[in-house]
Design a protein around this motif. Structure first.
Motif, PDB file in Angstrom:
ATOM      1  N   HIS A 116     -33.894  44.019 -21.273  1.00  0.00           N
ATOM      2  CA  HIS A 116     -33.652  45.157 -20.389  1.00  0.00           C
ATOM      3  C   HIS A 116     -32.525  44.816 -19.425  1.00  0.00           C
ATOM      4  CE1 HIS A 116     -37.584  46.970 -21.431  1.00  0.00           C
ATOM      5  NE2 HIS A 116     -38.006  45.712 -21.427  1.00  0.00           N
ATOM      6  N   VAL A 117     -31.759  45.832 -19.052  1.00  0.00           N
ATOM      7  CA  VAL A 117     -30.897  45.738 -17.887  1.00  0.00           C
ATOM      8  C   VAL A 117     -31.403  46.824 -16.950  1.00  0.00           C
ATOM      9  CG1 VAL A 117     -28.569  45.832 -16.954  1.00  0.00           C
ATOM     10  CG2 VAL A 117     -28.923  44.956 -19.262  1.00  0.00           C
ATOM     11  N   TYR A 118     -31.922  46.405 -15.809  1.00  0.00           N
ATOM     12  CA  TYR A 118     -32.501  47.336 -14.844  1.00  0.00           C
ATOM     13  C   TYR A 118     -31.450  47.736 -13.825  1.00  0.00           C
ATOM     14  CZ  TYR A 118     -36.919  45.582 -16.672  1.00  0.00           C
ATOM     15  OH  TYR A 118     -37.959  45.235 -17.487  1.00  0.00           O
ATOM     16  N   ILE A 119     -31.425  49.019 -13.517  1.00  0.00           N
ATOM     17  CA  ILE A 119     -30.543  49.515 -12.466  1.00  0.00           C
ATOM     18  C   ILE A 119     -31.345  50.446 -11.553  1.00  0.00           C
ATOM     19  CG2 ILE A 119     -28.391  49.257 -13.755  1.00  0.00           C
ATOM     20  CD1 ILE A 119     -28.473  52.257 -14.372  1.00  0.00           C
ATOM     21  N   ILE A 126     -35.248  54.414 -11.072  1.00  0.00           N
ATOM     22  CA  ILE A 126     -35.119  53.096 -11.689  1.00  0.00           C
ATOM     23  C   ILE A 126     -34.905  53.361 -13.167  1.00  0.00           C
ATOM     24  CG2 ILE A 126     -36.305  50.966 -12.315  1.00  0.00           C
ATOM     25  CD1 ILE A 126     -38.002  51.281  -9.820  1.00  0.00           C
ATOM     26  N   ARG A 127     -33.920  52.688 -13.756  1.00  0.00           N
ATOM     27  CA  ARG A 127     -33.638  52.886 -15.173  1.00  0.00           C
ATOM     28  C   ARG A 127     -33.619  51.552 -15.899  1.00  0.00           C
ATOM     29  NH1 ARG A 127     -30.367  56.558 -12.348  1.00  0.00           N
ATOM     30  NH2 ARG A 127     -30.778  58.716 -12.935  1.00  0.00           N
ATOM     31  N   SER A 128     -34.101  51.566 -17.137  1.00  0.00           N
ATOM     32  CA  SER A 128     -34.006  50.408 -18.011  1.00  0.00           C
ATOM     33  C   SER A 128     -33.043  50.765 -19.136  1.00  0.00           C
ATOM     34  CB  SER A 128     -35.373  50.044 -18.593  1.00  0.00           C
ATOM     35  OG  SER A 128     -35.229  49.030 -19.564  1.00  0.00           O
ATOM     36  N   ILE A 129     -32.014  49.950 -19.296  1.00  0.00           N
ATOM     37  CA  ILE A 129     -30.981  50.183 -20.300  1.00  0.00           C
ATOM     38  C   ILE A 129     -31.059  49.069 -21.347  1.00  0.00           C
ATOM     39  CG2 ILE A 129     -28.496  50.520 -20.657  1.00  0.00           C
ATOM     40  CD1 ILE A 129     -29.872  52.542 -18.663  1.00  0.00           C
ATOM     41  N   ASP A 130     -30.925  49.426 -22.627  1.00  0.00           N
ATOM     42  CA  ASP A 130     -30.906  48.426 -23.692  1.00  0.00           C
ATOM     43  C   ASP A 130     -29.639  47.583 -23.545  1.00  0.00           C
ATOM     44  OD1 ASP A 130     -30.026  47.397 -26.419  1.00  0.00           O
ATOM     45  OD2 ASP A 130     -32.051  48.093 -26.870  1.00  0.00           O
ATOM     46  N   TRP A 138     -35.851  53.783 -20.594  1.00  0.00           N
ATOM     47  CA  TRP A 138     -36.736  54.632 -19.801  1.00  0.00           C
ATOM     48  C   TRP A 138     -36.154  54.786 -18.409  1.00  0.00           C
ATOM     49  CZ3 TRP A 138     -38.279  51.980 -15.561  1.00  0.00           C
ATOM     50  CH2 TRP A 138     -38.482  50.604 -15.652  1.00  0.00           C
ATOM     51  N   GLU A 139     -36.629  55.820 -17.717  1.00  0.00           N
ATOM     52  CA  GLU A 139     -36.279  55.998 -16.316  1.00  0.00           C
ATOM     53  C   GLU A 139     -37.513  56.459 -15.572  1.00  0.00           C
ATOM     54  OE1 GLU A 139     -33.081  58.780 -15.837  1.00  0.00           O
ATOM     55  OE2 GLU A 139     -34.278  60.486 -16.419  1.00  0.00           O
ATOM     56  N   LEU A 140     -37.589  56.069 -14.318  1.00  0.00           N
ATOM     57  CA  LEU A 140     -38.727  56.381 -13.482  1.00  0.00           C
ATOM     58  C   LEU A 140     -38.214  56.958 -12.184  1.00  0.00           C
ATOM     59  CD1 LEU A 140     -41.799  56.099 -12.766  1.00  0.00           C
ATOM     60  CD2 LEU A 140     -41.210  53.835 -11.876  1.00  0.00           C
ATOM     61  N   GLU A 141     -38.644  58.194 -11.892  1.00  0.00           N
ATOM     62  CA  GLU A 141     -38.276  58.792 -10.620  1.00  0.00           C
ATOM     63  C   GLU A 141     -39.237  58.281  -9.562  1.00  0.00           C
ATOM     64  OE1 GLU A 141     -37.153  63.090  -8.639  1.00  0.00           O
ATOM     65  OE2 GLU A 141     -38.262  63.051 -10.523  1.00  0.00           O
ATOM     66  N   THR A 142     -38.684  57.791  -8.474  1.00  0.00           N
ATOM     67  CA  THR A 142     -39.513  57.256  -7.396  1.00  0.00           C
ATOM     68  C   THR A 142     -39.532  58.250  -6.238  1.00  0.00           C
ATOM     69  OG1 THR A 142     -37.683  56.071  -6.375  1.00  0.00           O
ATOM     70  CG2 THR A 142     -38.935  54.903  -8.071  1.00  0.00           C
ATOM     71  N   ILE A 143     -40.259  57.923  -5.228  1.00  0.00           N
ATOM     72  CA  ILE A 143     -40.438  58.838  -4.103  1.00  0.00           C
ATOM     73  C   ILE A 143     -39.177  58.987  -3.266  1.00  0.00           C
ATOM     74  CG2 ILE A 143     -41.731  59.183  -1.965  1.00  0.00           C
ATOM     75  CD1 ILE A 143     -44.077  57.764  -3.366  1.00  0.00           C
ATOM     76  N   SER A 144     -38.428  57.901  -3.127  1.00  0.00           N
ATOM     77  CA  SER A 144     -37.284  57.945  -2.221  1.00  0.00           C
ATOM     78  C   SER A 144     -36.056  57.297  -2.835  1.00  0.00           C
ATOM     79  CB  SER A 144     -37.631  57.218  -0.918  1.00  0.00           C
ATOM     80  OG  SER A 144     -37.894  55.858  -1.181  1.00  0.00           O
ATOM     81  N   ALA A 145     -34.940  57.547  -2.208  1.00  0.00           N
ATOM     82  CA  ALA A 145     -33.691  56.915  -2.621  1.00  0.00           C
ATOM     83  C   ALA A 145     -33.773  55.416  -2.373  1.00  0.00           C
ATOM     84  CB  ALA A 145     -32.523  57.508  -1.836  1.00  0.00           C
TER      85      ALA A 145
END
Length: 170
Positions: A116-119, A126-130, A138-145
């Motif tokens: 994974h490369v996490y950004i 938060i995104r995981s890139i191959d 995958w991407e995960l929307e979080t509560i805040s910036a």
């Protein structure tokens, strides 16, 4: 002192190193320097346009990962590119375009770990890139910036981020 490399005051981030090379961002390009000689091996334009702060690149399996943000009044384009550590050629570029909801510009550093490369980005994702293909895993929307880069706790398989507190995602 073995050698010195003059950045002309244009590097405002941390370098990363391997056994034989050092990589750092200098305003809008990624630079590779030979650790034995201190001579520049190559440079690659990344169009980061960083100012007083630059992200720290990540390196894994012969690729250097650089994260950036292209910002307009209405749209933010968070991007990640993979650059061949041997020659500076771009292998792939991932882009995530979102409506612009803030006028506060932040720079983030990617983290490479176990396939994974996490950004993180200030749009709250938060995104995981191959790392091989540059495709979104995958991407995960979080509560805040976000106000900080990603940290990976690989022993427990957790992704961490900081913004005045530590949040953990599995």
């Amino acid at each position: 002192m073995k050698w010195k490399f003059d950045t002309n005051g244009r590097s405002h981030g941390s370098p990363v190193i391997t056994d034989s090379e050092l990589y750092f961002i200098q305003i809008d390009e990624l630079i590779s320097v030979d650790l034995n000689t201190g001579k520049q091996k190559w440079s690659c334009e990344i169009n980061l346009k960083a100012g007083i702060a630059s992200p720290t690149p990540a390196i894994s399996n012969g690729l250097v990962y650089v994260q950036g943000l292209t910002y307009t009044k209405d749209v933010s384009l968070n991007w990640l590119c993979a650059i061949d550590a041997k020659n500076g050629n771009q292998k792939w570029r991932y882009e995530a375009k979102k409506p612009n909801t803030s006028n506060y510009l932040r720079w983030f550093s990617p983290t490479a770990n176990e396939g994974h490369v996490y950004i993180a980005s200030w749009d709250g994702y938060i995104r995981s890139i191959d790392p091989n293909t540059g495709k979104l895993q995958w991407e995960l929307e979080t509560i805040s910036a976000f106000g900080g880069s990603i940290c990976v706790a690989s022993a427990e398989g957790r992704v961490l981020r900081g913004l005045g507190q530590i949040d953990t995602f599995e």
